[in-house]
Design an enzyme around this catalytic site. Sequence first.
Site, PDB file in Angstrom:
ATOM      1  N   THR A   1      -2.744 -20.286   2.486  1.00 52.38           N
ATOM      2  CA  THR A   1      -3.102 -20.261   1.075  1.00 52.38           C
ATOM      3  C   THR A   1      -2.811 -18.887   0.470  1.00 52.38           C
ATOM      4  O   THR A   1      -3.279 -17.865   0.962  1.00 52.38           O
ATOM      5  CB  THR A   1      -4.593 -20.588   0.891  1.00 52.38           C
ATOM      6  OG1 THR A   1      -4.855 -21.877   1.446  1.00 52.38           O
ATOM      7  CG2 THR A   1      -4.981 -20.567  -0.571  1.00 52.38           C
TER       8      THR A   1
ATOM      9  N   CYS B   1      -0.645  12.303  20.961  1.00 48.66           N
ATOM     10  CA  CYS B   1      -1.339  12.843  22.125  1.00 48.66           C
ATOM     11  C   CYS B   1      -1.558  11.728  23.139  1.00 48.66           C
ATOM     12  O   CYS B   1      -2.195  10.713  22.844  1.00 48.66           O
ATOM     13  CB  CYS B   1      -2.681  13.447  21.710  1.00 48.66           C
ATOM     14  SG  CYS B   1      -3.566  14.241  23.079  1.00 48.66           S
TER      15      CYS B   1
ATOM     16  N   HIS C   1       0.816  -1.228   0.000  1.00 48.03           N
ATOM     17  CA  HIS C   1       0.000   0.000   0.000  1.00 48.03           C
ATOM     18  C   HIS C   1       0.844   1.270   0.000  1.00 48.03           C
ATOM     19  O   HIS C   1       0.304   2.373  -0.024  1.00 48.03           O
ATOM     20  CB  HIS C   1      -0.984  -0.003   1.170  1.00 48.03           C
ATOM     21  CG  HIS C   1      -0.372   0.253   2.515  1.00 48.03           C
ATOM     22  ND1 HIS C   1      -0.559   1.421   3.196  1.00 48.03           N
ATOM     23  CD2 HIS C   1       0.419  -0.514   3.288  1.00 48.03           C
ATOM     24  CE1 HIS C   1       0.072   1.369   4.347  1.00 48.03           C
ATOM     25  NE2 HIS C   1       0.684   0.205   4.425  1.00 48.03           N
TER      26      HIS C   1
END
Length: 373
Positions: free
Chosen positions: A237, A322, A201
């Site tokens: 697989t 944060c 990606h």
Amino acid sequence: MRPIYLDYNASTPIDPAVAAAMRPFLDQAFGNPSSGHWASIPAKAALEKARGQVASLLGSLPEEIVFTSGGSEANNLAIKGMFFALKHEAAHIITTAVEHPAVLAPCRFLEQLGGSVTYLPVDRTGRVDPEDVRRAITPRTILISVMHANNEVGTIQPIEVIGAIAREHGIRFHTDAAQSVGKIPTKVDKLGVDLLTIAGHKLYAPKGVGALYVRRGVELEPLIHGAGHELGRRAGTESALLAAGLGTACAMAADLAPREGIQALRDRFWEALQDRFGDRVVLNGHATQRLPNTLNVSFVGKVGADILGQLNGIAASTGSACHSGRIELSPVLAAMRIPERIGMGAIRFSLGRGTTSHEIDQVIARLARIVSA
């Protein structure tokens, strides 16, 4: 204003050609690549074609490519697989303080099992000193893992030099190339690596697929045990669908020419920010040894997260986090010893194939209004 995407280091859109290559495996070619009948033939052929395409991009042999679920699994397989294959509880690994969490977390896990890890410092540009790597080597060192290019600031590490040091000492060398594949050359022999990580990606392929290059002769203990898929290195697989996507993306990534246009846009972006803000904006990362698409800048005295919060419709990233209501400096910038008043104002803009000059102009105008307010 139309949304603007400048977060290509986080994830890229699926290229239309990649989607087209995957389509047949959604509609019809559903067979298991490992079955021995007619339905497996197109799936098996697609799997091996894709393996060859990935290998071609890296300059490796097809059988040296292991398909994984992504970059994190590939990093884990390289690091844990090497550790467990040697069955040496006191094994030593060398890495850097600016690695991706998918490298740092496995290293810390192995420390809990008795292994030892040296986390090397970097300079203010984010680069490690190869001589620090050399000095860190001990008789127990089994692996050196240094990322090719940093995901936050884009700094490119001196991988070829480190690879020569690793070979000189007979130590296996892994590089996380998730951010560099498709942006800069990644031929494994030139880099001098034994293991190299790819994340689909990050180069216009789908999420959920990646690969690990494993040099012939390198033994790894599988993370996933089962049947003997991927030459016994990764059970499960195989997905012809995802492999076809990654293979097509790698074939397209072999042409690095588009990076020149992307780099020109990035440089124009940086020059415009300097003209607008002067010494109130600072570049994070190496000035020249940096990914062509990456611009990490700090707005001095500001908080990057606050600026991003006002850039409605513009996707970019800040390395700060944060925790319990307190914003903390990015670990990468902290390792680079960037002062907090500078580092807290960091924003990463990462460009891609879809970025336009008009979009850059719009972002500059928006920043001018927000930062100067």
